[in-house]
Design a protein around this motif. Structure first.
Motif, PDB file in Angstrom:
ATOM      1  N   TYR A 114       8.406  -7.631  -0.469  1.00 54.97           N
ATOM      2  CA  TYR A 114       7.457  -8.342   0.160  1.00 54.97           C
ATOM      3  C   TYR A 114       6.211  -8.867  -1.104  1.00 54.97           C
ATOM      4  N   ASN A 115       5.914 -10.011  -1.191  1.00 54.96           N
ATOM      5  CA  ASN A 115       4.493 -10.489  -1.706  1.00 54.96           C
ATOM      6  C   ASN A 115       3.310 -10.231  -0.970  1.00 54.96           C
ATOM      7  N   ILE A 116       2.371  -9.808  -1.778  1.00 49.85           N
ATOM      8  CA  ILE A 116       1.109  -9.470  -1.033  1.00 49.85           C
ATOM      9  C   ILE A 116       0.196 -10.785  -1.468  1.00 49.85           C
ATOM     10  N   VAL A 117      -0.098 -11.573  -0.385  1.00 47.42           N
ATOM     11  CA  VAL A 117      -1.016 -12.747  -0.847  1.00 47.42           C
ATOM     12  C   VAL A 117      -2.355 -12.635  -0.393  1.00 47.42           C
ATOM     13  N   ILE A 118      -3.222 -12.794  -1.265  1.00 49.33           N
ATOM     14  CA  ILE A 118      -4.795 -12.568  -1.003  1.00 49.33           C
ATOM     15  C   ILE A 118      -5.559 -14.000  -1.085  1.00 49.33           C
ATOM     16  N   ARG A 119      -6.109 -14.259  -0.113  1.00 48.27           N
ATOM     17  CA  ARG A 119      -6.944 -15.575  -0.265  1.00 48.27           C
ATOM     18  C   ARG A 119      -8.172 -15.258  -0.581  1.00 48.27           C
ATOM     19  N   ILE A 120      -8.627 -16.156  -1.653  1.00 47.25           N
ATOM     20  CA  ILE A 120     -10.041 -16.080  -2.162  1.00 47.25           C
ATOM     21  C   ILE A 120     -10.680 -17.535  -2.363  1.00 47.25           C
ATOM     22  N   PRO A 121     -12.077 -17.635  -2.284  1.00 51.05           N
ATOM     23  CA  PRO A 121     -12.510 -19.157  -2.291  1.00 51.05           C
ATOM     24  C   PRO A 121     -11.903 -19.570  -3.777  1.00 51.05           C
ATOM     25  N   SER A 141       6.759  -6.919  -4.389  1.00 47.42           N
ATOM     26  CA  SER A 141       7.417  -7.622  -5.113  1.00 47.42           C
ATOM     27  C   SER A 141       6.385  -8.118  -6.298  1.00 47.42           C
ATOM     28  N   SER A 142       5.237  -8.593  -5.938  1.00 50.81           N
ATOM     29  CA  SER A 142       3.995  -8.938  -6.520  1.00 50.81           C
ATOM     30  C   SER A 142       2.758  -9.277  -5.620  1.00 50.81           C
ATOM     31  N   ILE A 143       1.740  -8.868  -6.321  1.00 53.06           N
ATOM     32  CA  ILE A 143       0.518  -9.645  -5.813  1.00 53.06           C
ATOM     33  C   ILE A 143       0.034 -10.968  -6.256  1.00 53.06           C
ATOM     34  N   VAL A 144      -0.238 -11.747  -5.329  1.00 49.52           N
ATOM     35  CA  VAL A 144      -0.471 -13.284  -5.804  1.00 49.52           C
ATOM     36  C   VAL A 144      -2.093 -13.644  -5.272  1.00 49.52           C
ATOM     37  N   LEU A 145      -2.964 -13.763  -6.076  1.00 51.14           N
ATOM     38  CA  LEU A 145      -4.231 -14.350  -5.835  1.00 51.14           C
ATOM     39  C   LEU A 145      -4.090 -15.730  -5.298  1.00 51.14           C
ATOM     40  N   LYS A 146      -4.479 -16.287  -4.222  1.00 50.76           N
ATOM     41  CA  LYS A 146      -4.232 -17.584  -3.915  1.00 50.76           C
ATOM     42  C   LYS A 146      -5.787 -18.383  -3.432  1.00 50.76           C
ATOM     43  N   PRO A 147      -5.980 -19.594  -4.228  1.00 48.79           N
ATOM     44  CA  PRO A 147      -7.170 -20.250  -3.802  1.00 48.79           C
ATOM     45  C   PRO A 147      -7.222 -20.757  -2.585  1.00 48.79           C
ATOM     46  N   TYR A 148      -8.277 -20.474  -1.704  1.00 43.10           N
ATOM     47  CA  TYR A 148      -8.300 -21.043  -0.314  1.00 43.10           C
ATOM     48  C   TYR A 148      -9.623 -21.965  -0.024  1.00 43.10           C
ATOM     49  N   ALA A 149      -9.149 -23.261   0.348  1.00 45.26           N
ATOM     50  CA  ALA A 149     -10.282 -24.300   0.284  1.00 45.26           C
ATOM     51  C   ALA A 149     -11.087 -24.304   1.296  1.00 45.26           C
TER      52      ALA A 149
END
Length: 319
Positions: A49-56, A94-102
């Motif tokens: 799994y990917n762990i997707v973290i939403r940040i501003p 599998s990986s950690i992903v920082l995702k920009p969240y509008a």
């Protein structure tokens, strides 16, 4: 949908807090998404799994320009690995992903009620004795001119609400604390606890010497002298401390920029532009963010506002 890794969120979150408080605030279950990547039949079967973290978006851009996104993602991955030691190997990250969240972030920190604060402004808790309520209120009014909202207990609490709970919520959601240290301040259990709470949370504490020097753990902070100063001068001194201290500088500048971008009238925009002009050693990132988003607000497209903002952009080599 049940989240497989949610039982580790609390542990990983505490590890993150020691590294980056702002990231810690957004690392909540509601902002985390688990994305299935693939299945490997080897050794009884493993799901990745990917762990997707939403940040501003603004926070993401700050990390991107500092070149720290990949390092932080690897760090969080390591935190999860440590938190999952000795557990079933049938699921892996599998990986950690920082995702920009509008969109507007709905969940921040522990999602504690922060309705006592003005939206978008810096949050300063004023710790004071009841007899100094008027001084605290006057200081609050002056600081509002700098985009700094203050919580003054017994004045800002709705009568129908339990005042202890409201004070606790304000302490949890403040950006910094200011203590009006008068001779009897040391004898107040409430003031002591408020200051202790701020120190324990590693928040900036600004003691104002109003007849008594800071004491105990508070004594390591240099007191702001108030003798022979009016309340406006004290408010300006507090603004200068907040805009230069490492614990609050980024928070304050980010909020100032957003106050300009989202200004409801040109007078507020002009006021906040002048404030940011007077701040020392402002990172170019904040001015670039202001530059990139300035035209999104039609209220700002007037000749006097444009003239004022251009004088700021010119300092940083921006058109």
């Amino acid at each position: 949908m049940t989240k497989i890794f949610s039982s580790y969120t609390s542990t990983v979150r505490k590890m993150i807090k020691m590294y980056n408080v702002e990231l810690y605030n957004y690392f909540t279950e509601q902002n985390i998404e688990e994305v299935w990547v693939n299945h490997d039949n080897w050794n009884g079967g493993v799901d990745f799994y990917n762990i997707v973290i939403r940040i501003p978006v603004e926070f993401f851009e700050e990390l991107r320009k500092n070149g720290t996104i990949e390092r932080i993602e690897n760090m969080i991955n390591e935190y999860y690995t440590n938190a999952m030691r000795g557990m079933d190997d049938s699921v892996q990250i599998s990986s950690i992903v920082l995702k920009p969240y509008a969109d507007e972030m709905m969940f921040i920190g522990d999602n504690i009620d922060d309705s006592m604060w003005k939206v978008g402004q810096f949050r300063l808790f004023i710790s004071h004795l009841t007899i100094n309520k008027e001084s605290a209120s006057n200081l609050k009014n002056c600081l509002s001119n700098y985009g700094i909202d203050c919580f003054v207990a017994h004045e800002d609490i709705t009568p129908s609400k339990e005042w202890e709970n409201e004070i606790e919520k304000a302490l949890y959601t403040m950006d910094a604390l200011c203590a009006i240290v008068v001779p009897n301040f040391v004898g107040s259990q409430w003031c002591d606890q408020e200051v202790g709470f701020a120190l324990g949370q590693k928040k900036l504490v600004i003691p104002i010497d109003k007849g008594n020097l800071p004491y105990g753990f508070l004594g390591k902070y240099q007191a702001l002298k108030s003798k022979n100063k009016n309340v406006g001068e004290v408010a300006n001194d507090i603004k200068n401390i907040i805009s230069t201290n490492e614990k609050t500088k980024q928070i304050y500048l980010k909020k100032l920029v957003n106050l300009i971008i989202n200004a409801n009238n040109k007078l507020d925009a002009l006021k906040y532009i002048e404030i940011i002009k007077k701040c020392e050693n402002v990172n170019k990132y904040y001015i670039e963010n202001l530059h990139d988003n300035f035209k999104t607000n039609e209220i700002l497209n007037t000749s006097d506002v444009i003239e004022s903002i251009n004088s700021l952009f010119n300092i940083y080599g921006l058109e």
